[in-house]
Design an enzyme around this catalytic site. Structure first.
Site, PDB file in Angstrom:
ATOM      1  N   ASP A 112       0.842  -1.196   0.000  1.00 56.41           N
ATOM      2  CA  ASP A 112       0.000   0.000   0.000  1.00 56.41           C
ATOM      3  C   ASP A 112       0.874   1.242   0.000  1.00 56.41           C
ATOM      4  OD1 ASP A 112      -2.055  -1.773   0.487  1.00 56.41           O
ATOM      5  OD2 ASP A 112      -2.098  -1.370   2.645  1.00 56.41           O
TER       6      ASP A 112
HETATM    7  N1  URA Z   1      -1.168  -5.916   4.058  1.00 56.96           N
HETATM    8  C1  URA Z   1      -1.617  -4.654   4.060  1.00 56.96           C
HETATM    9  O1  URA Z   1      -2.617  -4.346   4.710  1.00 56.96           O
HETATM   10  N2  URA Z   1      -0.943  -3.739   3.348  1.00 56.96           N
HETATM   11  C2  URA Z   1       0.161  -4.011   2.629  1.00 56.96           C
HETATM   12  O2  URA Z   1       0.740  -3.115   2.003  1.00 56.96           O
HETATM   13  C3  URA Z   1       0.615  -5.335   2.626  1.00 56.96           C
HETATM   14  C4  URA Z   1      -0.054  -6.277   3.352  1.00 56.96           C
END
Ligand code: URA
Length: 247
Positions: A112
């Site tokens: 993310d």
């Molecule tokens: N889980 C999440 O919530 N975000 C990420 O970027 C990777 C795994």
């Protein structure tokens, strides 16, 4: 690519050094050297094996990594793992030329925008598929910082293999939680569902305030790799991706 030969101008064009016409001009102006000698014939076929990365020099700089490479980046917060979304992209952290490569470099899965840490990028589709394929269940470990103190039952909830995330119809595979402090834990998952770690803690009544990926398989982000920096992985490091974690 070992064993195969390729026209030099095509190889350099595929690595983003310019069009075939521009590569011919580079050669004419003496900017391409092979084993120290000026290259005049850019139509010659050469073996695109790893030795070429040190044998061939452009403007006295060693050749960029040949196709089939994989990078480990320490992804900073605020950049997106996408080729087309608005705002800063992880690809803008790579040299300009690398963004013109064919095959193009893609991220191996996504982190993310608000997640930092170990991100792999590759131009090798088969390798990418092997790492993210559900069949291989490559473990990924995240350090999560939480809004509220852990209750104590989260490790059992995540390990059970029956946790269902909102809006999904298939339970999560068992995941391993290691508590570091009241509000900090390492969570190892072997799937890559959308916002998985944040949604797992939400399902356990908490909220993730910071998330950082520390490892993929047995490959760990080195302490001395600064945010936004990246390194090309060698064969031993690539093999570590596929070594299951113990414990
Ligand atoms: N889980 C999440 O919530 N975000 C990420 O970027 C990777 C795994």
């Amino acid at each position: 690519m070992s064993g195969k030969t390729i026209r030099l101008d095509r190889l350099l064009a595929n690595l983003g050094y310019g069009s075939r016409r521009e590569i011919a001009i580079l050669a004419r102006t003496g900017r391409i050297r092979l084993d120290g000698a000026r290259v005049r014939d850019v139509e010659q076929r050469i073996a695109a094996d790893p030795a070429l990365e040190t044998r061939l020099a452009i403007d006295d700089e060693p050749l960029d990594p040949l196709p089939g490479m994989i990078l480990m980046m320490n992804k900073p917060l605020g950049v997106t793992c996408s080729h087309k979304e608005a705002g800063p992209l992880v690809f803008s952290l790579l040299p300009d030329r690398w963004r013109r490569r064919d095959p193009a470099i893609s991220t191996v899965g996504r982190l993310d925008k608000d997640t930092s840490g170990l991100l792999l990028l590759t131009d090798d589709g088969a390798l990418l598929h092997k790492i993210i394929s559900p069949r291989h269940q490559t473990p990924k470990t995240y350090r999560a910082t939480l809004d509220r103190p852990l209750r104590g039952d989260e490790a059992a909830i995540f390990a059970a293999g029956d946790l269902m995330l909102d809006g999904e119809d298939k339970p999560l595979l068992p995941a391993k939680l290691e508590v570091l402090s009241e509000r900090e834990a390492l969570l190892t998952i072997s799937e890559g569902r959308y916002h998985q770690v944040r949604r797992m803690f939400a399902a356990a009544g908490n909220h993730v305030t910071a998330l950082h990926r520390v490892s993929i398989g047995a490959l760990t982000l080195p302490d001395d790799l600064a945010e936004g920096e990246f390194v090309v992985l060698g064969p031993a490091e690539i093999a570590r991706i596929f070594v299951p974690q113990t414990g």
